[in-house]
Motif scaffolding. Structure first.
Motif, short mmCIF file in Angstrom:
data_model
loop_
_atom_site.label_atom_id
_atom_site.label_comp_id
_atom_site.label_asym_id
_atom_site.label_seq_id
_atom_site.Cartn_x
_atom_site.Cartn_y
_atom_site.Cartn_z
N SER A 100 65.05 74.89 44.27
CA SER A 100 66.12 75.27 45.20
C SER A 100 65.82 74.68 46.57
N GLU A 101 66.88 74.40 47.32
CA GLU A 101 66.68 73.82 48.65
C GLU A 101 65.90 74.79 49.53
N ARG A 102 66.15 76.07 49.35
CA ARG A 102 65.43 77.04 50.18
C ARG A 102 63.92 76.95 49.94
N HIS A 103 63.52 76.84 48.67
CA HIS A 103 62.09 76.76 48.40
C HIS A 103 61.52 75.40 48.79
#
Ligand SMILES: NC(=O)c1ccc[n+]([C@@H]2O[C@H](COP(=O)([O-])OP(=O)(O)OC[C@H]3O[C@@H](n4cnc5c(N)ncnc54)[C@H](O)[C@@H]3O)[C@@H](O)[C@H]2O)c1
Ligand SMILES: NC(=O)c1ccc[n+]([C@@H]2O[C@H](COP(=O)([O-])OP(=O)(O)OC[C@H]3O[C@@H](n4cnc5c(N)ncnc54)[C@H](O)[C@@H]3O)[C@@H](O)[C@H]2O)c1
Ligand SMILES: [Zn+2]
Ligand SMILES: [Zn+2]
Lengths: 390, 390
Positions: free
Chosen positions: A194-197
Motif C-alpha cells: 500500500s502507498e501508506r506503508h
C-alpha cells in the motif's frame, strides 16, 4: 541466472541477476549478503540452495503477502529442489505475540525441520521479527533467510539480526540477536505494498541521510519521486540504506554504542505509537517521521542545530506526504506528562537516565546521554499547544 | 570473605572463600568462572556485585529449593546492596514449558529489570534451563548467574550455556545458547537434595570419567562414598566434572563436533525417558545410567570395547545404587521397534542417519556416525528379552 550444479556456500561466489546490487554485511563468521533488485524473489530457490546446500525451508508469511507472493517463492524453491512448507500468520503487529510465536515454533517442529534447515521469512517487519525469533530458538538456532516485502523491512528490519515479539509491557522486549544467512530484497514486490506503508518505510530511508549522510539526504530531496515510482532510483535508495545500516551494525552488532543512532526519532516515535495503540491510527514510519522532526526541533531548541536544517527536514517529510506534527495524529493524545511517562518506559531508557539521539544538523546525529527530562517535557508541552492552536 | 568496596569485574581478580575451587570456562569474551565449595551461596551477593557491578537481580527458583535456600541467597544479596525479587515456579520438569516461560518473562519485565540486570537461577537443571532461556531473550539478553542446587546441575546443566524448554514434540527443542556470567556451586546445598536425585546426578559425574578420563573413573570407584558423604571428595568430583565439561565446551561451544561426546548414554537414555514419560518412574540420571551401560555393552557387541570394561562400568553404577538394566525400570516398556522409533525422534538424529556415542573402553568414548539402525534394534530386543527372563 540459472542454478549451477555445484553448491557453493561462500557468499562471494554467489551469482545473481545482472542488475542486482549486493550489499555485504561484515560480521565475521556471521557475515552475509543482501541482494537487492527487481526479480530476486524468482531466484530465491537457487540463491538459497547455494548458500545453505541441502536445506529444507519453512516459509513464514502473512496472509496478505502470501496472497501476492507465496506462489513465486514456492515455485522458485521447488525448481531448486528445496522441499518447503508454508506457515501463514495474520497480517499486522498483533502477530508479534507469544501465542503466535508458540504456534509457529510448534509448526516448525511438527514439520521436522532440523538445525541445518532454514526458516524463510516472506513479509514485512512483523513476519521478519517473528520468524527470526523462531529461527533463533528452535533447536537453539536454525538457518534464517529474510525476504523482506515492505520497504521498511527491506531497509531496516531485515538487516542487523534483531528479532523479537511484543509483550503486554512493551514492544520488542523479548527476542534474540540472530543474523540471517541471506537477505533477498526484491524491489518489485513493493509494487503490491500500500502507498501508506511504502511512505512509512520511506521515513526510515530518510533516516539514514539524517544520521550521517547529508549527501544521501540531498539526493533523496531530488529523487524521491523516482524512488516511489520504482526502477533504479528505488534500488539505489534501498541499497544505500542497507549499506548504511550494515556499516553501523558491523561496528556495533549488540547495540552497546553507535547502533543507538538508528533510533533517531524513535524515542519520540515509540511514545507516539504507544499513545495511539500501535495500530492504524499511526504506523511506525509515520510515528518516526514526526519523531525525527521533533528530534531536530528539540536539537534546535538546545542550540545544537540550525533552524534551517530542521525546517528542511520537516519540508521533505511533509513533501512526500508523511505527518510531521502532533496535530496530524487523528484522535486524542496524552498531555506532555503522559508522553513523558511513555518515553521513560521505552526500552532505550538506561538505568533511569534519558538517552536521546539528537543532532548537530542534517547528517550529524549523535547519542546524547543524560538529556534533562524537564527540557523534553516543556518542549513537548509546546509542541502539543502548537497543535491545539491550529 | 568480605565484600571489598571497589567493584572488580575481571574474573581473575575475584576473591572467594579459601577452600573454594575455581574452574574457569574459556570462551573468549564470554568467559566466566565456576566457583565450587561449601558456603559459596552465602557469598553470592558479594561475588555477583563484583562480577556485575550495579545490577539488580531477578531470582528464579522452584518452591522446594526456595524453601531450603532462598533466604540465604536473599540475605547475601541484600548485604551486598543488590536489590532483588524472587520468581517461584513449581518443582519438576513440567515447568520447562511455554506457559511457565511466558510467566517468568512477564514477571521479569513487570519487575522492570533491564539489560544490565541479572537473572539468578537458584535450583536444579529445570530452573537453570528455564531461567537461562528467559535471560537469553528478555531485552535480547540479560546477565545470567547460575546457582545450581542439584548435583546434576552443578556438574552438567549449569555449565556450557545451553538453555531451553520442552515442547509437545520433544525435550529441549526450543532455547538459546546463553552463557552465564558466573556459576556458584555450593556443595553444601546438596545436603538437602534427595538421595535419589543425588545419585542421579552422580551418573553424570561418572560420565566424565567414561568419556575421556579413565583415572577419574578409577578415583570414583575408590572414593564414591566420600563424594556422597560430602566434604573435599565431593568438591573434587564436582570440580573435575566441571573442568572436563568446560574443556569440551571451550573447544566446541555450539555443538558442531566434540561436544556430542557429552551425550554418552543419552541416546538410549532419552528414549527410555520418553518411554517412561519424563517422570518419577525414571529420572534423567537413572535413564543415562542404563544408557551408558547399554552404550558400553553395544560397543562390546560391535567389537569396539572389551567385556571387562563394560562389566566394570555396570558394577560401578550398580554399586552406588543406580539402575543398569531395562528390567529395573518399573512398569511396561515399548518393544525394540518402539524404542527405535523414540531413538530416531531424538534430536541427535542428523538428516536421517543415526549418530551414537560409542566407546573403545573406559575413558575412550567417540562419536560414531552412521550406526546401522538394525544392529541397535537387535541389541535392544536382546536387552529387553534378558530383562523378561529375570
Ligand atoms: N528487527 C528490527 O531491527 C526492526 C527494525 C524496524 C522495525 N521492526 C519491526 O517491523 C515491524 C513493522 O514492519 P512493517 O512496517 O513491514 O509491518 P508489517 O510487516 O506489518 O507490514 C505492513 C503491512 O504491509 C503488508 N505487506 C507487506 N509487504 C507487502 C507487499 N509486498 N504487498 C502487499 N502487502 C504487503 C503486510 O501484510 C502488513 O499488513 C514492527 O513490528 C517493528 O517493530 C523491526
Ligand atoms: N542445559 C544443559 O546443558 C542440561 C544438561 C543436562 C540436563 N539438563 C536438564 O536438567 C534438568 C534436570 O535437572 P535436575 O535433575 O537438577 O532436575 P530438577 O531441577 O527438577 O531438580 C530435581 C529435584 O530436586 C529438587 N532440588 C534441587 N535442588 C535441591 C536442593 N538443594 N535441595 C532440595 N531439593 C532440591 C528440585 O526441586 C526437583 O524436585 C532436565 O530438564 C534436563 O533437560 C540440562
Ligand atoms: Zn524504525
Ligand atoms: Zn544428562
Amino acid at each position: 541466472m540459472t542454478a549451477s550444479g555445484t553448491p557453493v556456500t561462500s557468499a562471494s561466489d554467489m551469482a545473481e541477476p545482472a542488475d542486482t546490487v549486493r550489499v555485504p554485511v561484515a560480521l565475521g563468521e556471521r557475515s552475509y549478503d543482501i541482494l537487492i533488485g527487481r526479480g530476486v524473489l524468482g531466484e530465491a530457490g537457487a540463491l538459497i540452495a547455494r548458500r545453505i546446500p541441502g536445506c529444507r525451508a519453512a516459509i513464514v508469511t502473512d496472509s496478505t503477502v502470501g496472497r501476492h507472493h507465496l506462489e513465486t517463492l514456492e515455485s522458485s524453491l521447488a525448481e531448486a529442489g528445496i522441499d518447503c512448507s508454508a506457515i501463514v500468520v495474520s497480517p499486522g503487529e498483533g502477530s508479534k505475540n507469544f501465542a503466535t510465536f508458540e504456534q509457529v515454533v510448534d509448526a516448525v517442529i511438527a514439520g521436522r525441520f532440523e538445525r541445518g534447515d532454514a526458516i524463510v521469512a516472506l513479509g514485512g517487519g512483523v513476519v521478519g521479527d517473528l520468524a527470526g525469533f523462531v529461527a533463533g530458538v528452535v533447536r537453539r538456532g536454525m538457518h534464517f533467510v529474510q525476504i523482506p516485502t515492505s520497504l521498511l523491512a527491506q531497509v531496516d528490519s531485515s538487516v542487523g539480526g534483531k528479532t523479537g515479539i511484543n509483550v503486554s509491557h512493551g514492544k520488542n522486549l523479548v527476542g534474540v540477536f540472530h543474523q540471517p544467512d541471506l537477505v533477498l530484497a526484491d524491489t518489485g514486490v513493493l509494487d503490491t505494498l500500500s502507498e501508506r506503508h511504502f511512505r512509512a518505510g520511506y521515513a526510515e530511508v530518510v533516516k539514514y541521510g539524517l544520521i550521517n549522510d547529508a549527501d544521501f539526504f540531498v539526493w533523496l530531496e531530488e529523487n524521491w519521486r523516482d524512488v516511489f515510482a520504482g526502477g533504479p532510483a528505488r534500488t539505489h535508495a534501498i541499497a544505500t540504506s542497507c549499506r548504511s545500516k550494515a556499516a553501523i551494525v558491523a561496528r556495533d552488532e549488540r547495540e552497546s554504542g553507535e547502533r543507538a543512532l538508528l533510533n533517531l526519532g524513535h524515542t519520540f516515535g515509540h511514545a507516539l505509537e504507544a499513545a495511539t495503540g500501535y495500530g492504524d491510527r499511526l504506523v511506525h514510519g509515520e510515528a518516526i517521521s514526526i519523531g525525527m522532526v521533533l528530534a531536530h526541533d528539540f536539537s534546535v531548541r538546545m542550540n545544537l542545530a540550525s533552524k534551517d536544517d530542521a525546517d528542511r527536514v520537516r519540508a521533505h517529510f511533509a513533501g512526500v506526504g508523511l505527518p510531521t506534527t502532533l496535530a496530524e495524529i487523528p484522535g486524542d493524545l496524552p498531555d506532555a506528562d503522559g508522553l513523558m511517562t511513555l518515553i521513560s518506559q521505552d526500552k532505550k531508557v538506561s538505568r533511569g537516565s534519558l538517552t536521546f539521539i539528537l543532532t548537530h544538523g542534517i547528517g550529524k546525529a549523535f547519542i546524547a546521554k543524560d538529556v534533562v527530562p524537564d527540557a523534553v517535557r516543556d518542549f513537548l508541552a509546546e509542541a502539543k499547544a502548537a497543535g491545539a492552536r491550529t
